[in-house]
Design an enzyme around this catalytic site. Structure first.
Site, PDB file in Angstrom:
ATOM      1  N   GLU A  98       0.785  -0.826  -4.772  1.00 35.00           N
ATOM      2  CA  GLU A  98      -0.408   0.011  -4.986  1.00 35.00           C
ATOM      3  C   GLU A  98       0.003   1.456  -4.798  1.00 35.00           C
ATOM      4  O   GLU A  98       0.841   1.760  -3.942  1.00 35.00           O
ATOM      5  CB  GLU A  98      -1.481  -0.367  -3.954  1.00 35.00           C
ATOM      6  CG  GLU A  98      -2.818   0.356  -4.101  1.00 35.00           C
ATOM      7  CD  GLU A  98      -2.968   1.640  -3.303  1.00 35.00           C
ATOM      8  OE1 GLU A  98      -3.986   2.319  -3.455  1.00 35.00           O
ATOM      9  OE2 GLU A  98      -2.038   1.997  -2.528  1.00 35.00           O
ATOM     10  N   ASP A 130      -1.356   5.917  -5.697  1.00 37.65           N
ATOM     11  CA  ASP A 130      -2.462   6.828  -6.000  1.00 37.65           C
ATOM     12  C   ASP A 130      -2.062   7.847  -7.062  1.00 37.65           C
ATOM     13  O   ASP A 130      -0.947   8.358  -7.044  1.00 37.65           O
ATOM     14  CB  ASP A 130      -2.849   7.565  -4.718  1.00 37.65           C
ATOM     15  CG  ASP A 130      -3.118   6.597  -3.583  1.00 37.65           C
ATOM     16  OD1 ASP A 130      -4.152   5.925  -3.627  1.00 37.65           O
ATOM     17  OD2 ASP A 130      -2.254   6.490  -2.682  1.00 37.65           O
ATOM     18  N   ASP A 183       0.597  -1.873   4.469  1.00 35.54           N
ATOM     19  CA  ASP A 183       1.755  -0.964   4.524  1.00 35.54           C
ATOM     20  C   ASP A 183       3.041  -1.750   4.814  1.00 35.54           C
ATOM     21  O   ASP A 183       4.138  -1.207   4.748  1.00 35.54           O
ATOM     22  CB  ASP A 183       1.578   0.064   5.653  1.00 35.54           C
ATOM     23  CG  ASP A 183       0.328   0.923   5.478  1.00 35.54           C
ATOM     24  OD1 ASP A 183      -0.113   1.107   4.334  1.00 35.54           O
ATOM     25  OD2 ASP A 183      -0.201   1.405   6.502  1.00 35.54           O
ATOM     26  N   HIS A 235       0.819  -1.204   0.000  1.00 32.97           N
ATOM     27  CA  HIS A 235       0.000   0.000   0.000  1.00 32.97           C
ATOM     28  C   HIS A 235       0.859   1.263   0.000  1.00 32.97           C
ATOM     29  O   HIS A 235       1.567   1.535   0.976  1.00 32.97           O
ATOM     30  CB  HIS A 235      -0.875  -0.039   1.266  1.00 32.97           C
ATOM     31  CG  HIS A 235      -1.852   1.060   1.393  1.00 32.97           C
ATOM     32  ND1 HIS A 235      -1.906   1.879   2.500  1.00 32.97           N
ATOM     33  CD2 HIS A 235      -2.845   1.483   0.570  1.00 32.97           C
ATOM     34  CE1 HIS A 235      -2.896   2.739   2.358  1.00 32.97           C
ATOM     35  NE2 HIS A 235      -3.476   2.524   1.196  1.00 32.97           N
ATOM     36  N   ARG A 236       0.830   1.981  -1.097  1.00 36.37           N
ATOM     37  CA  ARG A 236       1.697   3.160  -1.283  1.00 36.37           C
ATOM     38  C   ARG A 236       3.164   2.743  -1.136  1.00 36.37           C
ATOM     39  O   ARG A 236       4.000   3.493  -0.627  1.00 36.37           O
ATOM     40  CB  ARG A 236       1.347   4.271  -0.287  1.00 36.37           C
ATOM     41  CG  ARG A 236      -0.142   4.579  -0.200  1.00 36.37           C
ATOM     42  CD  ARG A 236      -0.492   5.662   0.805  1.00 36.37           C
ATOM     43  NE  ARG A 236      -1.911   5.635   1.142  1.00 36.37           N
ATOM     44  CZ  ARG A 236      -2.501   6.331   2.087  1.00 36.37           C
ATOM     45  NH1 ARG A 236      -1.794   7.183   2.797  1.00 36.37           N
ATOM     46  NH2 ARG A 236      -3.793   6.230   2.334  1.00 36.37           N
ATOM     47  N   GLU A 266      -4.406   3.454  -8.412  1.00 35.66           N
ATOM     48  CA  GLU A 266      -5.681   4.013  -7.957  1.00 35.66           C
ATOM     49  C   GLU A 266      -5.866   5.431  -8.488  1.00 35.66           C
ATOM     50  O   GLU A 266      -5.079   6.331  -8.185  1.00 35.66           O
ATOM     51  CB  GLU A 266      -5.773   4.034  -6.419  1.00 35.66           C
ATOM     52  CG  GLU A 266      -7.134   4.593  -6.020  1.00 35.66           C
ATOM     53  CD  GLU A 266      -7.398   4.688  -4.536  1.00 35.66           C
ATOM     54  OE1 GLU A 266      -6.625   4.130  -3.735  1.00 35.66           O
ATOM     55  OE2 GLU A 266      -8.391   5.353  -4.192  1.00 35.66           O
ATOM     56  N   HIS A 317      -1.262  10.740  -2.673  1.00 33.12           N
ATOM     57  CA  HIS A 317      -2.573  10.328  -2.157  1.00 33.12           C
ATOM     58  C   HIS A 317      -3.540  11.494  -1.934  1.00 33.12           C
ATOM     59  O   HIS A 317      -4.670  11.480  -2.411  1.00 33.12           O
ATOM     60  CB  HIS A 317      -2.385   9.563  -0.843  1.00 33.12           C
ATOM     61  CG  HIS A 317      -3.657   9.074  -0.246  1.00 33.12           C
ATOM     62  ND1 HIS A 317      -4.431   9.848   0.610  1.00 33.12           N
ATOM     63  CD2 HIS A 317      -4.332   7.909  -0.399  1.00 33.12           C
ATOM     64  CE1 HIS A 317      -5.510   9.168   0.956  1.00 33.12           C
ATOM     65  NE2 HIS A 317      -5.467   7.986   0.363  1.00 33.12           N
ATOM     66  N   LYS A 368      -7.477   8.798  -8.262  1.00 35.50           N
ATOM     67  CA  LYS A 368      -8.142   9.579  -7.216  1.00 35.50           C
ATOM     68  C   LYS A 368      -9.062  10.637  -7.804  1.00 35.50           C
ATOM     69  O   LYS A 368      -9.906  11.168  -7.094  1.00 35.50           O
ATOM     70  CB  LYS A 368      -7.101  10.257  -6.321  1.00 35.50           C
ATOM     71  CG  LYS A 368      -6.400   9.311  -5.356  1.00 35.50           C
ATOM     72  CD  LYS A 368      -7.367   8.797  -4.311  1.00 35.50           C
ATOM     73  CE  LYS A 368      -6.666   8.041  -3.202  1.00 35.50           C
ATOM     74  NZ  LYS A 368      -7.618   7.246  -2.388  1.00 35.50           N
TER      75      LYS A 368
HETATM   76  O1  G3P Z   1      -6.561   0.791  -2.894  1.00 43.07           O
HETATM   77  C1  G3P Z   1      -7.146   0.699  -1.666  1.00 43.07           C
HETATM   78  C2  G3P Z   1      -6.791   1.788  -0.722  1.00 43.07           C
HETATM   79  O2  G3P Z   1      -5.558   2.314  -1.061  1.00 43.07           O
HETATM   80  C3  G3P Z   1      -7.835   2.856  -0.693  1.00 43.07           C
HETATM   81  O3  G3P Z   1      -7.639   3.775   0.307  1.00 43.07           O
HETATM   82  O4  G3P Z   1      -7.163   6.043   1.076  1.00 43.07           O
HETATM   83  O5  G3P Z   1      -5.354   4.356   1.052  1.00 43.07           O
HETATM   84  O6  G3P Z   1      -6.187   5.306  -1.077  1.00 43.07           O
HETATM   85  P1  G3P Z   1      -6.533   4.914   0.324  1.00 43.07           P
HETATM   86 CA    CA Z   2      -4.865   4.041  -2.538  1.00 44.27          CA
END
Ligand code: G3P
Ligand code: CA
Length: 227
Positions: free
Chosen positions: A41, A43, A222, A14-15, A108, A56, A110
């Site tokens: 992943e 954003d 994470d 995540h990120r 992702e 993000h 946004k």
């Molecule tokens: O991709 C799922 C998750 O990343 C969505 O939430 O706020 O971390 O972008 P957020």
């Molecule tokens: Ca995300």
């Protein structure tokens, strides 16, 4: 990347390895891969001069040493900022240049207006099979589907209620919910309809194991070293 959807269980960073490095930076993505992660992943937003950047929040305040809104700054101004440990905010193209072909990429979107350039870049780098474009925004997912029917898409929701139906109506291959709202029933409904199902953000190993136990296909974490 072969077998994006064929793995029994995917740990999606995540990120990047954002528990250990500044989120959504090349450094964070590199660390995730070094830790054995097969999928990252991140954003995507756009700058004032319509360049796709990996960040993000709507504003740069939390993750950089600057202040203000991403969409009100040119790429040149955004590049001037420190996104942590001396890292810059990457462009989507830089992520593709550095990591395309070495791991799966969950992109992702946004905001609206990012779809066309994202598809163009995916094609430019030949990454159609290595990416899933995900979003909370149905309009973005619809546009991606219209622009290219071969690129996999995924619907992100918080609660999960009705999400399988919505994902199917959008032509998605993936559905994701917040981990608190993932249930065995939802997993089975998603699988019954041929969807890959995952949830975010899981940083507790016990929770990760429990979710794997109910048959989920992957968790967004994470901590790429979670399990
Ligand atoms: O991709 C799922 C998750 O990343 C969505 O939430 O706020 O971390 O972008 P957020
Ligand atoms: Ca995300």
């Amino acid at each position: 990347m072969e077998g994006f959807f064929e793995k029994d269980f995917l740990l999606i960073s995540h990120r990047g390895a954002s528990h250990y490095e500044p989120e959504n930076t090349l450094r964070s993505f590199r660390r995730a891969l070094d830790m054995g992660s097969e999928v990252i992943e991140f954003d995507v937003r756009k700058s004032l001069d319509n360049r796709l950047v990996v960040i993000h929040d709507r504003s740069v305040n939390r993750t950089t040493d600057g202040s203000g809104t991403v969409s009100e700054k040119t790429l040149e101004k955004l590049k001037f900022l420190d996104a942590g440990s001396g890292e810059q905010i990457p462009t989507l193209e830089e992520v593709f240049e550095n990591f395309g072909g070495s791991c799966g990429l969950v992109i992702e979107l946004k905001e609206k207006g990012t779809e066309e350039k994202t598809v163009l870049l995916i094609k430019k780098y030949g990454l159609e099979k290595d990416v899933v474009v995900v979003s909370f925004r149905e309009d973005c997912l619809r546009t991606i589907r219209e622009l290219d029917s071969t690129i996999s898409t995924g619907l992100i929701t918080i609660f999960g209620f009705g999400c399988v139906k919505r994902a199917l109506s959008l032509g998605c291959r993936v559905v994701a919910t917040n981990h608190r709202f993932m249930t065995r029933r939802l997993v089975s409904e998603a699988h019954g309809n041929g969807l890959f199902v995952c949830c975010w953000t899981v940083n507790n190993p016990k929770q990760g194991k429990k979710l794997a136990g109910i048959g989920i296909d992957g968790v967004i974490t994470d901590k790429p070293d979670l399990l």
